[in-house]
Enzyme design. Structure first.
Site, short mmCIF file in Angstrom:
data_model
loop_
_atom_site.label_atom_id
_atom_site.label_comp_id
_atom_site.label_asym_id
_atom_site.label_seq_id
_atom_site.Cartn_x
_atom_site.Cartn_y
_atom_site.Cartn_z
N GLY A 171 0.83 -1.20 0.00
CA GLY A 171 0.00 0.00 0.00
C GLY A 171 0.86 1.25 0.00
CG ASN A 187 0.90 1.45 4.83
OD1 ASN A 187 0.52 2.06 5.82
ND2 ASN A 187 0.58 1.83 3.59
CB SER A 243 -5.43 1.45 13.41
OG SER A 243 -6.35 2.47 13.71
CE1 TYR A 270 -8.24 0.15 8.93
CE2 TYR A 270 -8.44 1.34 11.01
CZ TYR A 270 -7.76 1.09 9.83
OH TYR A 270 -6.61 1.79 9.55
#
Length: 243
Positions: free
Chosen positions: A9, A89, A141, A154
């Site tokens: 990414g 990533n 994250s 997520y």
């Protein structure tokens, strides 16, 4: 041997910032992207403008056949280049409350972050273990640490990568390969464009969103030769929002 960095990414946002940071340190940059070739080409142009070099590797991290064909094929063919650093990533988000979440919203998000981590890392790992050297840095994250409403998919994906980071670090530490994670909070990228920055930054102790370059700095620190005694950690880059 040319020491290379693979950034999944890597075409824009945090991924691009990581590519440029590692290019500034003299590495050969492998820019992985799924579909946006123009953005990937722009990243590569900026890498070259820094006096470094690299190439594009197009594959979707969640499709193991593509990872094996493209990345596995590249590794097999290269005699002069070795992937010394892997930055996982690639990730997508598709937010909605769990009550309304469709199967594909769950599957795509989890398969990209967590599945992608597995397929890509497995492909690169053997070479690192044989050389008894390497750095794996996973971009996770804040959502994976504290959970965020509307992001069960997520949050689950990133929390899964955090668990995998800690487990893999224990498996391969004795071979000179470290595995760490960087957990960004609110960073100014495409992914945060729809958020109310003015309102949200009042919750952040440093009173602002972060920059992609600040995440890239943390990645470069964990990827450095001097960080060999740091493994299995999650470094938060979130302005003090959650500790």
């Amino acid at each position: 041997m040319t020491k290379s960095v693979l950034v999944t990414g890597g075409s824009r946002g945090i991924g691009r910032a990581i590519c440029l940071k590692m290019a500034s340190l003299g590495y050969y940059i492998l820019v992985n992207y799924k579909g946006n070739e123009a953005a990937a080409q722009e990243t590569l142009a900026q890498v070259r403008a820094l006096g470094a070099d690299g190439e594009l590797l197009q594959f979707d991290v969640q499709h193991k056949e593509q990872v094996k064909a493209v990345l596995g094929g590249w590794i097999e063919q290269q005699k002069e280049k070795v992937i010394e650093i892997l930055v996982n990533n690639a990730g997508i988000k598709d937010d909605t409350l769990m009550l309304w979440m469709k199967d594909e919203q769950w599957e795509n998000v989890v398969d990209t972050s967590l599945g992608g981590f597995f397929y890509v890392t497995r492909e690169v790992l053997n070479g690192m273990l044989l050389r008894k050297s390497g750095r794996i840095v996973n971009v996770v994250s804040l959502s994976g640490l504290k959970g965020m409403a509307g992001q069960t998919n997520y949050s689950a994906a990133k929390a899964g990568v955090i668990g995998a980071t800690k487990a893999l670090a224990q498996e391969i530490g004795k071979r000179g390969v470290t595995v760490n994670a960087v957990a960004p909070g609110f960073i100014q990228t495409d992914m945060t464009e729809g958020l109310n920055e003015k309102e949200l930054k009042t919750m952040i102790p440093v009173q602002r969103f972060g920059q992609p370059e600040e995440v890239a700095h943390a990645v470069a620190f964990l990827a450095s030769p001097e960080s060999g005694y740091i493994t299995g950690v999650v470094l938060s880059v979130n302005g003090g929002l959650y500790t």
